[in-house]
Design a protein around this motif. Structure first.
Motif, PDB file in Angstrom:
ATOM      1  N   LEU A  13     -65.238 -31.171  94.333  1.00  0.00           N
ATOM      2  CA  LEU A  13     -65.548 -31.299  95.768  1.00  0.00           C
ATOM      3  C   LEU A  13     -66.642 -30.321  96.221  1.00  0.00           C
ATOM      4  N   GLY A  14     -67.063 -29.441  95.317  1.00  0.00           N
ATOM      5  CA  GLY A  14     -68.082 -28.452  95.690  1.00  0.00           C
ATOM      6  C   GLY A  14     -67.521 -27.349  96.569  1.00  0.00           C
ATOM      7  N   PHE A  15     -66.208 -27.061  96.428  1.00  0.00           N
ATOM      8  CA  PHE A  15     -65.548 -26.018  97.208  1.00  0.00           C
ATOM      9  C   PHE A  15     -65.577 -24.699  96.432  1.00  0.00           C
ATOM     10  N   THR A  16     -65.333 -23.608  97.159  1.00  0.00           N
ATOM     11  CA  THR A  16     -65.146 -22.310  96.515  1.00  0.00           C
ATOM     12  C   THR A  16     -63.723 -22.254  95.978  1.00  0.00           C
ATOM     13  N   TYR A  17     -63.548 -21.664  94.809  1.00  0.00           N
ATOM     14  CA  TYR A  17     -62.215 -21.523  94.217  1.00  0.00           C
ATOM     15  C   TYR A  17     -61.729 -20.096  94.441  1.00  0.00           C
ATOM     16  N   LEU A  18     -60.533 -19.961  94.989  1.00  0.00           N
ATOM     17  CA  LEU A  18     -59.981 -18.621  95.209  1.00  0.00           C
ATOM     18  C   LEU A  18     -58.643 -18.475  94.492  1.00  0.00           C
ATOM     19  N   LYS A  33     -59.966 -13.737 104.906  1.00  0.00           N
ATOM     20  CA  LYS A  33     -61.410 -13.541 105.113  1.00  0.00           C
ATOM     21  C   LYS A  33     -62.214 -14.498 104.225  1.00  0.00           C
ATOM     22  N   TYR A  34     -61.749 -14.698 102.998  1.00  0.00           N
ATOM     23  CA  TYR A  34     -62.432 -15.635 102.094  1.00  0.00           C
ATOM     24  C   TYR A  34     -62.439 -17.049 102.693  1.00  0.00           C
ATOM     25  N   LEU A  35     -61.367 -17.382 103.421  1.00  0.00           N
ATOM     26  CA  LEU A  35     -61.275 -18.735 103.985  1.00  0.00           C
ATOM     27  C   LEU A  35     -62.356 -18.997 105.026  1.00  0.00           C
ATOM     28  N   ILE A  89     -63.399  -6.590  85.318  1.00  0.00           N
ATOM     29  CA  ILE A  89     -62.005  -6.524  84.851  1.00  0.00           C
ATOM     30  C   ILE A  89     -61.403  -7.932  84.665  1.00  0.00           C
ATOM     31  N   THR A  90     -62.285  -8.925  84.535  1.00  0.00           N
ATOM     32  CA  THR A  90     -61.841 -10.325  84.409  1.00  0.00           C
ATOM     33  C   THR A  90     -60.790 -10.493  83.298  1.00  0.00           C
ATOM     34  N   GLU A  91     -61.073  -9.922  82.135  1.00  0.00           N
ATOM     35  CA  GLU A  91     -60.146 -10.046  80.999  1.00  0.00           C
ATOM     36  C   GLU A  91     -58.987  -9.069  81.147  1.00  0.00           C
ATOM     37  N   ILE A 146     -66.050 -12.999  92.215  1.00  0.00           N
ATOM     38  CA  ILE A 146     -67.340 -13.661  92.382  1.00  0.00           C
ATOM     39  C   ILE A 146     -67.575 -14.702  91.277  1.00  0.00           C
ATOM     40  N   VAL A 147     -68.568 -15.546  91.511  1.00  0.00           N
ATOM     41  CA  VAL A 147     -68.959 -16.511  90.479  1.00  0.00           C
ATOM     42  C   VAL A 147     -70.274 -16.020  89.883  1.00  0.00           C
ATOM     43  N   GLU A 148     -70.272 -15.824  88.552  1.00  0.00           N
ATOM     44  CA  GLU A 148     -71.464 -15.345  87.858  1.00  0.00           C
ATOM     45  C   GLU A 148     -71.728 -16.281  86.697  1.00  0.00           C
ATOM     46  N   GLU A 149     -72.933 -16.802  86.620  1.00  0.00           N
ATOM     47  CA  GLU A 149     -73.303 -17.760  85.561  1.00  0.00           C
ATOM     48  C   GLU A 149     -72.251 -18.874  85.455  1.00  0.00           C
ATOM     49  N   GLY A 150     -71.795 -19.351  86.612  1.00  0.00           N
ATOM     50  CA  GLY A 150     -70.838 -20.461  86.644  1.00  0.00           C
ATOM     51  C   GLY A 150     -69.407 -20.075  86.299  1.00  0.00           C
ATOM     52  N   LYS A 151     -69.170 -18.780  86.074  1.00  0.00           N
ATOM     53  CA  LYS A 151     -67.805 -18.354  85.704  1.00  0.00           C
ATOM     54  C   LYS A 151     -67.204 -17.473  86.791  1.00  0.00           C
TER      55      LYS A 151
END
Ligand code: DC
Length: 240
Positions: A36-41, A126-128, A94-96, A79-84
């Motif tokens: 849908l092109g939405f942000t994922y939280l 706030k993200y919403l 600290i993703t992993e 955040i989204v970086e290089e699609g991830k």
């Protein structure tokens, strides 16, 4: 990927997906957001990042000063970086690290602390405001976004959820057994269901989907159909 027309129709909409560990929330929320092109939280990532900080700083959270210190220094970014999807604490990625066994063992304690929940719910809201969002967790349809346009509750039988988690571990090269994952999952279910603030709960207006017998494609299709129907004002009976 969503086209420009779809983006416009669904602008500003909120989809809340809740359910127990292993019900498929993260995978499905990511796919729905992409479609849908939405942000994922990922709200669970925030609780995990908080548990990671508590572990790193060796904070005993029964001490109010420590709790205060934890929240004042809470410099976490999703955040989204290089699609991830990535998680940072200050400049440190600290993703992993937030998926480690030590964090997973601590996170239920952290998530049961009312002050931490109040703080993180405010951050999540706030993200919403940033636009069209798919958020997933345990209390997103009940507490974080009670007025979400679409609420989905994903569930599955314990054996299936434990099996999924076991396969994820094995894919990551980690050693585990079905018995171990069943035990851990039962413990987390109890913690999630029984905490006083923000427990895992079905919102009365959520569409419940049992994913036990379904594969990822089937669940994605069902959820997407419910989302489109609800966001365009139609009844969403087909998703049940
Ligand atoms: O979804 P997850 O396994 O990454 O979640 C990590 C922990 O955070 C889990 O113990 C449940 C908790 N959590 C929560 O209490 N409320 C949320 N909205 C999301 C997760």
């Amino acid at each position: 990927m969503a086209d420009a027309r779809v983006l416009k129709i669904y602008a500003g909409k909120v989809i809340a997906i809740d359910g127990p560990a292993g019900s498929g929330k993260s995978t499905i929320a990511r796919r729905i957001a992409a479609a849908l092109g939405f942000t994922y939280l990922d709200t669970g990532a925030m609780y995990r990042a908080t548990a990671w900080i508590a572990n790193e700083k060796k904070l005993d959270l029964t001490d109010q000063d420590n709790l205060h210190q934890l929240l004042v220094g809470w410099d976490v970014r999703l955040i989204v970086e290089e699609g991830k999807n990535k998680v940072y604490f200050g400049e440190e990625e600290i993703t992993e690290a937030i998926r480690s066994a030590a964090v997973t063992a601590r996170v239920s304690e952290v998530a049961a602390e009312p002050i931490i929940r109040e703080f993180l719910v405010a951050v999540q809201r706030k993200y919403l405001k940033s636009g069209s969002v798919v958020l997933e967790g345990r209390d997103t349809g009940t507490v974080v976004a009670p007025r979400a346009d679409v609420k989905i509750y994903l569930d599955a039988e314990m054996k299936t959820r434990a099996m999924r988690r076991m396969l994820e571990y094995i894919q990551d090269g980690k050693d585990t057994t079905l018995e171990e994952q069943t035990k851990k999952m039962s413990y987390r279910d109890q913690q999630d269901l029984n905490r006083a603030v923000g427990p895992l709960k079905k919102a009365p207006d959520a569409v419940v989907i049992d994913t036990t017998e379904l594969n990822i494609e089937e669940v994605t299709d069902k959820v997407l159909r419910v989302c489109k129907a609800r966001m365009s004002g139609a009844k969403a009976g087909s998703g049940k």
